[in-house]
Design an enzyme around this catalytic site. Structure first.
Site, short mmCIF file in Angstrom:
data_model
loop_
_atom_site.label_atom_id
_atom_site.label_comp_id
_atom_site.label_asym_id
_atom_site.label_seq_id
_atom_site.Cartn_x
_atom_site.Cartn_y
_atom_site.Cartn_z
N LYS A 1 -9.87 -6.39 -5.78
CA LYS A 1 -9.48 -5.88 -7.10
C LYS A 1 -8.18 -6.51 -7.63
O LYS A 1 -7.96 -6.57 -8.82
CB LYS A 1 -9.34 -4.35 -7.07
CG LYS A 1 -10.68 -3.63 -7.04
CD LYS A 1 -10.49 -2.13 -7.15
CE LYS A 1 -11.83 -1.42 -7.17
NZ LYS A 1 -11.72 0.02 -7.38
N ASP B 1 -11.98 2.38 -13.70
CA ASP B 1 -11.95 3.52 -12.77
C ASP B 1 -11.36 4.77 -13.44
O ASP B 1 -12.03 5.81 -13.54
CB ASP B 1 -11.13 3.18 -11.51
CG ASP B 1 -11.88 2.22 -10.59
OD1 ASP B 1 -13.11 2.25 -10.59
OD2 ASP B 1 -11.22 1.42 -9.90
N GLY C 1 -1.99 12.14 -4.46
CA GLY C 1 -2.20 10.76 -4.02
C GLY C 1 -1.50 9.77 -4.93
O GLY C 1 -1.19 10.10 -6.09
P1 ATR Z 1 -7.61 4.38 -3.29
O1 ATR Z 1 -7.75 3.00 -3.83
O2 ATR Z 1 -8.92 5.09 -3.10
O3 ATR Z 1 -6.66 5.19 -4.11
P2 ATR Z 1 -5.57 3.90 -1.35
O4 ATR Z 1 -4.94 2.96 -2.34
O5 ATR Z 1 -5.69 3.49 0.06
O6 ATR Z 1 -7.04 4.25 -1.82
O7 ATR Z 1 -4.79 5.30 -1.45
C1 ATR Z 1 -5.12 6.38 -0.64
C2 ATR Z 1 -4.27 7.60 -1.01
O8 ATR Z 1 -4.68 8.68 -0.20
C3 ATR Z 1 -2.78 7.42 -0.78
O9 ATR Z 1 -2.08 8.19 -1.72
C4 ATR Z 1 -2.61 8.00 0.64
O10 ATR Z 1 -1.30 8.48 0.90
P3 ATR Z 1 -0.13 7.52 1.47
O11 ATR Z 1 0.48 6.84 0.28
O12 ATR Z 1 0.79 8.44 2.16
O13 ATR Z 1 -0.81 6.53 2.42
C5 ATR Z 1 -3.56 9.15 0.57
N1 ATR Z 1 -4.03 9.56 1.91
C6 ATR Z 1 -4.92 8.89 2.70
N2 ATR Z 1 -5.11 9.57 3.84
C7 ATR Z 1 -4.33 10.68 3.78
C8 ATR Z 1 -4.09 11.78 4.66
N3 ATR Z 1 -4.71 11.89 5.83
N4 ATR Z 1 -3.23 12.74 4.24
C9 ATR Z 1 -2.61 12.65 3.06
N5 ATR Z 1 -2.79 11.64 2.18
C10 ATR Z 1 -3.64 10.67 2.54
#
Ligand code: ATR
Length: 270
Positions: free
Chosen positions: A71, A107, A131
């Site tokens: 992306k 998106d 997030g």
């Molecule tokens: P996407 O493109 O789907 O948004 P990403 O860019 O990998 O995927 O982002 C994932 C989000 O989910 C992030 O905000 C991540 O938090 P961090 O910034 O702390 O990594 C959050 N996330 C993923 N697993 C998590 C977990 N187990 N608990 C809390 N937040 C989580």
């Protein structure tokens, strides 16, 4: 499908690609609306990205979708970039017109349009976003563009939330956006709560991104996860009478918006 020599191909590039629901979703919509296109997925390694994009141009593809991990890496190959896609810094939809490539990010765009289609307007609303990853960035850009009254970002890693907030602030003057700590989240009363994290996704379906939180029945609670269709987060909200929207809206919304970009046709979100 009635495939003829006039049928325009549309591609999907990513790696892995095997799990993608997009070919099914797109081809079903093309059939329903009589759109003379066919949608095909191409597993594309990073080293082959330029070659594949050039092949799409040569073969008169109408455009293509881009998924993980391309992306951002697709950006240098584009001739033009939609404003929101530039802010988001990532592209999931490319239109090919007269051999030129224009990138979009549908998106957040399709997601917000899909909510609008249900009668939920984000304009003037206070929104809590859980997030701060790519999906959150896309959604926050469109919340800002559509004039949400305030946006609060709650994230596990606070520095990521701070970075997202600063980025949106810089690009949308006048928008109120701030981070919020988990302990302070009860002090705000958002009209809309959107989960953009993967917390609660199969197989960890007993997890929720918002625990020990008292939902209020007048809140709209949205999850971008579609497996399962009803996450624990949505169930908790539904149990107190909230309106809920599951992750199919984002999945379908981004596809519908991409089809509008490629064909100029209006497609019914329902
Ligand atoms: P996407 O493109 O789907 O948004 P990403 O860019 O990998 O995927 O982002 C994932 C989000 O989910 C992030 O905000 C991540 O938090 P961090 O910034 O702390 O990594 C959050 N996330 C993923 N697993 C998590 C977990 N187990 N608990 C809390 N937040 C989580």
């Amino acid at each position: 499908m009635n495939i003829t020599p006039h049928t325009r191909p549309i591609g999907l590039i990513g790696c892995p690609i095997e799990h993608s629901l997009s070919p099914k979703l797109h081809n079903a919509i093309y059939q329903k609306y009589g759109i003379d296109c066919v949608y095909l997925a191409f597993k594309t390694e990073k080293e082959k990205l330029e070659e594949v994009i050039n092949a799409f141009k040569t073969l008169s593809f109408a455009g293509f979708n881009v998924t993980v991990p391309h992306k951002q890496s697709v950006l240098p190959f584009l001739d033009d970039l939609d404003k929101e896609a530039a802010v988001i810094g990532a592209v999931n939809t490319v239109k090919i017109e007269n051999g030129r490539l224009k990138g979009f990010n549908t998106d957040g765009w399709g997601f917000i349009e899909s909510l609008k289609n249900r009668g939920y307007n984000v304009s003037g609303m206070d929104v809590l976003v859980l997030g701060a990853g790519g999906s959150a960035r896309s959604i926050c850009a469109y919340l800002a563009k559509e004039g949400a009254s305030s946006i609060y970002v709650l994230n596990r890693t606070e520095s990521n939330a701070e970075e997202l907030v600063a980025h949106i602030r810089k690009n949308y003057s006048g928008i109120f956006i701030n981070t919020v700590q988990r302990t302070d989240v009860k002090l705000i009363m958002p009209g809309i709560i959107i989960n953009t994290t993967s917390v609660g996704m199969w197989p960890d379906t007993s997890d929720s991104p918002l625990v020990n939180y008292s939902f209020s029945p007048n809140q709209l609670v949205v999850d971008i996860i579609y497996n399962p269709l009803q996450t624990k987060f949505l169930k908790d909200a539904k149990d107190v009478g909230c309106k809920i929207v599951n992750g199919l809206d984002m999945l379908v919304g981004q596809a519908v918006k991409a089809i509008e970009i490629w064909t100029g046709m209006a497609v019914d979100y329902d």
